[in-house]
Design a protein around this motif. Structure first.
Motif, PDB file in Angstrom:
ATOM      1  N   LYS A  69      49.417  79.470  43.365  1.00 27.38           N
ATOM      2  CA  LYS A  69      49.525  80.637  43.907  1.00 27.38           C
ATOM      3  C   LYS A  69      48.890  80.634  45.347  1.00 27.38           C
ATOM      4  N   GLN A  70      47.799  79.879  45.690  1.00 26.80           N
ATOM      5  CA  GLN A  70      47.098  79.727  46.891  1.00 26.80           C
ATOM      6  C   GLN A  70      48.127  79.178  47.917  1.00 26.80           C
TER       7      GLN A  70
ATOM      8  N   ASN B 149      45.414  74.910  32.819  1.00 25.48           N
ATOM      9  CA  ASN B 149      46.627  75.686  33.516  1.00 25.48           C
ATOM     10  C   ASN B 149      46.297  76.670  34.490  1.00 25.48           C
ATOM     11  N   GLU B 150      45.128  77.489  34.244  1.00 27.68           N
ATOM     12  CA  GLU B 150      44.815  78.519  34.995  1.00 27.68           C
ATOM     13  C   GLU B 150      44.541  78.192  36.498  1.00 27.68           C
ATOM     14  N   ALA B 151      43.613  76.777  36.389  1.00 20.49           N
ATOM     15  CA  ALA B 151      43.390  76.590  37.773  1.00 20.49           C
ATOM     16  C   ALA B 151      44.759  75.972  38.686  1.00 20.49           C
ATOM     17  N   ILE B 152      45.503  75.422  37.876  1.00 21.85           N
ATOM     18  CA  ILE B 152      46.879  74.852  38.653  1.00 21.85           C
ATOM     19  C   ILE B 152      47.782  75.852  39.004  1.00 21.85           C
ATOM     20  N   SER B 153      47.681  77.032  38.261  1.00 19.89           N
ATOM     21  CA  SER B 153      48.447  78.200  38.651  1.00 19.89           C
ATOM     22  C   SER B 153      47.762  78.882  39.701  1.00 19.89           C
ATOM     23  N   PHE B 154      46.573  78.705  39.853  1.00 21.77           N
ATOM     24  CA  PHE B 154      45.826  79.519  40.926  1.00 21.77           C
ATOM     25  C   PHE B 154      45.989  78.836  42.333  1.00 21.77           C
ATOM     26  N   LEU B 155      46.034  77.372  42.283  1.00 20.17           N
ATOM     27  CA  LEU B 155      46.190  76.559  43.375  1.00 20.17           C
ATOM     28  C   LEU B 155      47.696  76.699  43.954  1.00 20.17           C
TER      29      LEU B 155
ATOM     30  N   ALA C 253      50.209  79.218  54.588  1.00 21.48           N
ATOM     31  CA  ALA C 253      51.363  78.345  54.974  1.00 21.48           C
ATOM     32  C   ALA C 253      50.884  76.941  55.147  1.00 21.48           C
ATOM     33  N   GLU C 254      49.380  76.904  55.548  1.00 19.22           N
ATOM     34  CA  GLU C 254      48.828  75.274  55.652  1.00 19.22           C
ATOM     35  C   GLU C 254      48.529  74.728  54.262  1.00 19.22           C
ATOM     36  N   PRO C 255      48.247  73.446  54.410  1.00 21.54           N
ATOM     37  CA  PRO C 255      47.925  73.076  52.954  1.00 21.54           C
ATOM     38  C   PRO C 255      46.182  73.417  52.786  1.00 21.54           C
ATOM     39  N   ILE C 256      45.828  73.409  51.455  1.00 20.62           N
ATOM     40  CA  ILE C 256      44.728  73.743  51.256  1.00 20.62           C
ATOM     41  C   ILE C 256      43.492  72.990  51.922  1.00 20.62           C
ATOM     42  N   ASP C 257      42.549  73.410  52.580  1.00 20.90           N
ATOM     43  CA  ASP C 257      41.303  72.381  52.982  1.00 20.90           C
ATOM     44  C   ASP C 257      40.344  72.549  52.012  1.00 20.90           C
ATOM     45  N   TRP C 258      39.471  71.672  52.026  1.00 23.08           N
ATOM     46  CA  TRP C 258      37.850  71.815  51.331  1.00 23.08           C
ATOM     47  C   TRP C 258      37.248  72.975  51.828  1.00 23.08           C
TER      48      TRP C 258
ATOM     49  N   MET D 236      31.034  72.997  30.863  1.00 24.32           N
ATOM     50  CA  MET D 236      32.195  71.913  30.887  1.00 24.32           C
ATOM     51  C   MET D 236      33.410  72.777  31.498  1.00 24.32           C
ATOM     52  N   PHE D 237      33.748  73.948  31.075  1.00 23.74           N
ATOM     53  CA  PHE D 237      34.846  74.723  31.576  1.00 23.74           C
ATOM     54  C   PHE D 237      34.865  75.134  32.979  1.00 23.74           C
ATOM     55  N   TYR D 238      33.423  75.387  33.517  1.00 23.92           N
ATOM     56  CA  TYR D 238      33.360  75.644  34.784  1.00 23.92           C
ATOM     57  C   TYR D 238      33.667  74.522  35.732  1.00 23.92           C
ATOM     58  N   ARG D 239      32.881  73.390  35.249  1.00 26.28           N
ATOM     59  CA  ARG D 239      33.046  72.210  36.110  1.00 26.28           C
ATOM     60  C   ARG D 239      34.451  71.664  36.224  1.00 26.28           C
ATOM     61  N   ILE D 240      35.292  71.934  35.213  1.00 25.27           N
ATOM     62  CA  ILE D 240      36.643  71.682  35.284  1.00 25.27           C
ATOM     63  C   ILE D 240      37.569  72.432  36.266  1.00 25.27           C
ATOM     64  N   ALA D 241      37.180  73.768  36.175  1.00 22.83           N
ATOM     65  CA  ALA D 241      37.738  74.786  37.169  1.00 22.83           C
ATOM     66  C   ALA D 241      37.373  74.475  38.547  1.00 22.83           C
ATOM     67  N   PHE D 242      35.975  74.238  38.754  1.00 28.72           N
ATOM     68  CA  PHE D 242      35.472  73.804  39.986  1.00 28.72           C
ATOM     69  C   PHE D 242      36.270  72.271  40.352  1.00 28.72           C
ATOM     70  N   GLY D 243      36.377  71.588  39.854  1.00 30.72           N
ATOM     71  CA  GLY D 243      36.964  70.311  40.230  1.00 30.72           C
ATOM     72  C   GLY D 243      38.279  70.554  40.665  1.00 30.72           C
ATOM     73  N   TYR D 244      38.857  71.575  40.480  1.00 30.45           N
ATOM     74  CA  TYR D 244      40.380  71.867  41.139  1.00 30.45           C
ATOM     75  C   TYR D 244      40.275  72.836  42.472  1.00 30.45           C
ATOM     76  N   VAL D 245      39.327  73.869  42.333  1.00 24.58           N
ATOM     77  CA  VAL D 245      39.344  74.624  43.383  1.00 24.58           C
ATOM     78  C   VAL D 245      38.230  74.703  44.484  1.00 24.58           C
TER      79      VAL D 245
END
Lengths: 173, 245
Positions: free
Chosen positions: A93-94, A85-91, A99-104, A36-45
């Protein structure tokens, strides 16, 4: 050696026992709910390596700061919150590093096939995306989501309604 | 299958790396080790600080004693029995100095007021139609009576105010409190109406030399202790206290 033994005696023995109990509970939750934790993190990054890092970092913080957990019955939601919170912080930071928005992280051909719904979900604010992921992808109850997000139940409900309206989805709340 | 259902399926079908759970166990063990060593370091540094403080505290008297400067040449300083202070009204005005005798403290403050005589009776100008005779301020147990800057207990004040005057007093304090809040001052929200606060045991008041009633709150009651004692000056339109000399 005597000095260290003396210092160790200063540590509250009762607090140690409580900490060991929290450690055991947190460790069990981390191992049994790893997917579950992995899927949540993957859902963000959307990246296996990044999701792994986020989950490991979250697990480290959860054990290191186990003393801050007030009640063990809230351990699961507490760890969820750390992961998010870790996933959001990671995003964030990225975003600062690039400079450009994150692409998939997907091939261009597939990106062309990306539907509006995917784009809409990806463009949601972090707190909105959290609610959608936890409610519809992880099937969490609203009360649990409120605990994870640290908000009241009414705030979570209203945010969910607004997000569904934004996504133009007619789903059961 | 709708887009939404497809999204959900893709989410749930995410492949979990095989090495993940094993790495998790290693991470858990590492976190426990790091936490333990951090706590030991913290305990050592804490003990060092405590030992240093104890050393200083124990050594200093010894040093002073041996130096010989402790026993001779010390002047006797007598404590003044009266303490002069100024109360801030919060609106930029300062009350005149007078003796202050806080009924809530057990300090060694002498009461400089003489007993009530016919020459220093005060009258209350009632704002409603309730009948009032001329009240005589009686002395409290600690000798204070609220006149001329000597603080007395608010519950004694309330004994000679009508209910309408009591309500007007509380409303005035609430109004002044709101004004101060808007100016950026911090006050505890639990005392919005201040009705209970005014009637709290130990709350005091005094009457300034110009005849204005001042309500006092000890530090920490309605605002953080750092703001010190809080006072509210009540306009004569609300409570009119005339001192007949």
């Amino acid at each position: 050696m005597k000095l260290f033994a003396g210092e160790l005696r200063l540590i509250n023995a009762k607090g140690d026992r409580a900490l060991k109990t929290k450690d055991a509970v947190i460790s069990e939750i981390l191992t049994t709910n790893y997917a579950m934790f992995y899927r949540i993190a993957f859902g963000y990054v959307h990246s296996e390596a990044d999701a792994l890092d986020i989950v490991q970092e979250s697990a480290y913080k959860a054990i290191y700061h186990a003393g801050k957990l007030k009640k063990t019955e809230f351990a699961r939601t507490w760890i969820c919150r750390i992961v998010i919170n870790e996933a959001i912080s990671f995003l964030r930071k990225q975003k600062k590093e690039f400079a450009e928005p994150i692409d998939w992280d997907i091939p261009v051909q597939e990106a062309e096939d990306m539907t509006d719904l995917y784009k809409a979900v990806e463009n949601l604010k972090p707190e909105e995306r959290t609610i959608i992921i936890l409610r519809y992808f992880e099937d969490m109850k609203l009360e649990e989501i409120a605990e994870v997000c640290g908000e009241s139940l009414s705030t979570v409900k209203s945010r969910l309604y607004r997000t569904l309206k934004k996504l133009k989805l007619d789903l059961e709340v | 299958m709708t887009e939404w259902e497809q999204m959900k399926k893709e989410y749930r079908d995410v492949q979990i790396p095989a090495s993940g759970p094993h790495q998790m166990l290693e991470t858990i063990a590492k976190a426990k080790r790091d936490r333990r060593s951090s706590r030991i370091k913290q305990a050592v540094s804490y003990s060092t600080v405590v030992a240093a403080v104890l050393l200083v505290v124990l050594l200093i008297p010894g040093i002073v004693l041996f130096s010989g400067g402790f026993a001779s040449g010390r002047e006797e300083v007598s404590m003044k029995s009266d303490m002069n202070c100024t109360a801030s009204t919060g609106s930029g005005q300062e009350s005149t100095k007078g003796s202050y005798n806080n009924a809530g403290n057990t300090g060694d403050y002498a009461n400089s007021m003489s007993p009530v005589t016919s020459q220093n009776k005060v009258t209350v100008d009632s704002n409603d139609e309730a009948e009032y005779g001329v009240p005589e301020f009686s002395m409290n147990d600690n000798g204070s009576n609220g006149i001329g800057g000597t603080a007395a207990l608010v519950k004694d004040l309330f004994s000679w105010l009508s209910e309408a005057q009591q309500n007007a007093l509380c409303e005035e304090i609430s109004r002044q409190l709101e004004e101060r809040r808007q100016q950026g001052e911090t006050y505890y929200t639990a005392y919005d109406t201040l009705t209970e606060a005014v009637l709290l045991e130990g709350q005091s008041y005094y009457i300034r030399e110009d005849g204005l009633l001042v309500i006092l709150y000890a530090a920490g009651i309605i605002a953080p202790e750092s703001q010190g004692e809080i006072s509210f000056v009540i306009p004569k339109e609300i409570i009119n206290v005339e001192e007949k000399r």
